[in-house]
Design a protein around this motif. Structure first.
Motif, short mmCIF file in Angstrom:
data_model
loop_
_atom_site.label_atom_id
_atom_site.label_comp_id
_atom_site.label_asym_id
_atom_site.label_seq_id
_atom_site.Cartn_x
_atom_site.Cartn_y
_atom_site.Cartn_z
N SER A 26 0.84 -1.19 0.00
CA SER A 26 0.00 0.00 0.00
C SER A 26 0.88 1.25 0.00
CB SER A 26 -0.91 -0.01 1.24
OG SER A 26 -1.71 1.15 1.26
N GLY A 27 0.53 2.22 -0.82
CA GLY A 27 1.34 3.43 -0.93
C GLY A 27 0.50 4.69 -0.96
N ASP A 77 0.48 5.92 4.16
CA ASP A 77 1.70 5.11 4.06
C ASP A 77 2.93 5.98 3.81
OD1 ASP A 77 0.32 2.50 4.20
OD2 ASP A 77 -0.54 3.15 2.28
N ASP A 78 2.95 7.17 4.38
CA ASP A 78 4.07 8.09 4.14
C ASP A 78 5.40 7.50 4.58
OD1 ASP A 78 2.35 9.93 3.08
OD2 ASP A 78 2.19 11.14 4.89
N GLU A 79 5.40 6.75 5.69
CA GLU A 79 6.66 6.18 6.19
C GLU A 79 7.22 5.17 5.18
OE1 GLU A 79 7.98 3.43 9.91
OE2 GLU A 79 6.55 5.03 10.33
N THR A 80 6.36 4.32 4.65
CA THR A 80 6.79 3.34 3.65
C THR A 80 7.26 4.04 2.38
OG1 THR A 80 5.20 1.75 4.54
CG2 THR A 80 6.10 1.29 2.36
N GLY A 91 11.71 5.76 -1.08
CA GLY A 91 12.24 6.93 -1.79
C GLY A 91 13.74 7.08 -1.63
N ASP A 92 14.32 6.41 -0.63
CA ASP A 92 15.76 6.46 -0.37
C ASP A 92 16.38 5.17 -0.88
OD1 ASP A 92 18.35 6.55 0.57
OD2 ASP A 92 17.80 7.10 2.62
N ARG A 93 16.91 5.20 -2.08
CA ARG A 93 17.44 4.02 -2.77
C ARG A 93 18.50 3.28 -1.94
NH1 ARG A 93 21.01 2.58 -7.16
NH2 ARG A 93 19.85 1.33 -8.66
N ARG A 101 8.07 0.94 -8.10
CA ARG A 101 7.31 1.89 -8.93
C ARG A 101 6.05 2.28 -8.16
NH1 ARG A 101 8.78 -2.29 -11.66
NH2 ARG A 101 6.78 -3.34 -11.57
N ILE A 102 5.65 3.52 -8.29
CA ILE A 102 4.39 3.98 -7.70
C ILE A 102 3.34 3.89 -8.80
CG2 ILE A 102 3.21 5.86 -6.52
CD1 ILE A 102 5.69 4.73 -5.05
N VAL A 103 2.25 3.16 -8.52
CA VAL A 103 1.22 2.93 -9.52
C VAL A 103 -0.13 3.31 -8.93
CG1 VAL A 103 0.11 1.17 -10.95
CG2 VAL A 103 2.56 1.02 -10.49
N GLY A 104 -0.97 3.97 -9.73
CA GLY A 104 -2.31 4.31 -9.29
C GLY A 104 -2.50 5.79 -9.10
N ASP A 105 -3.47 6.15 -8.26
CA ASP A 105 -3.76 7.55 -7.98
C ASP A 105 -3.93 7.71 -6.47
OD1 ASP A 105 -6.38 6.66 -7.31
OD2 ASP A 105 -7.00 6.87 -9.39
N ALA A 106 -4.35 8.88 -6.04
CA ALA A 106 -4.43 9.17 -4.60
C ALA A 106 -5.42 8.25 -3.87
CB ALA A 106 -4.82 10.62 -4.38
#
Length: 195
Positions: free
Chosen positions: A85-86, A91-94, A99-101, A139-144
């Motif tokens: 879940s993103g 899910d800001d922590e995840t 986001g930090d490779r 990858r981030i997929v979807g919408d808000a």
């Protein structure tokens, strides 16, 4: 740790009513993720597996985490995709972690299966590890309203052989004294030693 179901788990797999559960470990630097789609959290001891023993795998709603199908071939397993879940604000922590490779790239991801009794939900037999690899590409997929993080996991063979979207040219990001990428580029261009 077994890589196949033991006799009791195999019997449960062959039953008419089955309750398989998955355990997932993502070796995110400083904040490892251990989750399960079982109906309750598990704490392990005595398995002999250092990624399990002494750790709790938190039960999560299966709608929040899903594991793709493992496809094994002669040359090794295909890339496996996990979905986490993103959602922004939830899910800001995840999202920050991925986001930090430097916190996840090339680090271990492992999956285990176990069988639960379909009525009392107790574990039947031992568990077995069925996939081990490296985290590769999120990858981030979807919408808000329905956003997910799709995270590719590649087997060790794929990561070192035919994996896509990876490079060793950024080693200096992790080790300031590593000049191997500059040397490789200079050598390829016929410029000799850059150092």
């Amino acid at each position: 740790m077994a890589t196949r179901p033991d006799a009791a788990a195999q019997g449960a797999l062959e039953a008419d009513v089955r309750r398989p559960v998955t355990f997932c470990y993502l070796d995110v630097a400083g904040e490892p993720i251990r989750v399960t789609d079982a109906p309750y959290s598990f704490t392990f001891a005595g398995t002999g597996d250092s990624d399990l023993d002494g750790f709790t795998f938190e039960a999560v709603d299966p709608r929040m985490v899903s594991v793709g199908v493992v496809k094994n071939k002669e040359a090794g397993a295909d890339t496996l995709t996990l979905e986490l879940s993103g959602l922004a604000g939830v899910d800001d922590e995840t999202m920050t972690l991925f986001g930090d490779r430097s916190k996840w790239v090339g680090r271990d991801a492992r999956l285990w299966k176990a069988m639960l009794h379909p009525i009392d939900l107790n574990r039947i037999g031992g568990m077995w590890c069925y996939y081990t690899g490296y985290m590769s590409v999120p990858r981030i997929v979807g919408d808000a309203s329905s956003q997910v993080i799709q995270l590719d996991i590649e087997t060790y063979l794929a990561f070192f052989g035919r994996a896509s979207n990876r490079t060793y040219l950024d080693q200096q990001r992790y080790d300031a004294g590593d000049l191997s990428a500059q040397l490789a580029i200079a050598t390829a261009n016929g410029a000799g030693n850059p150092g």
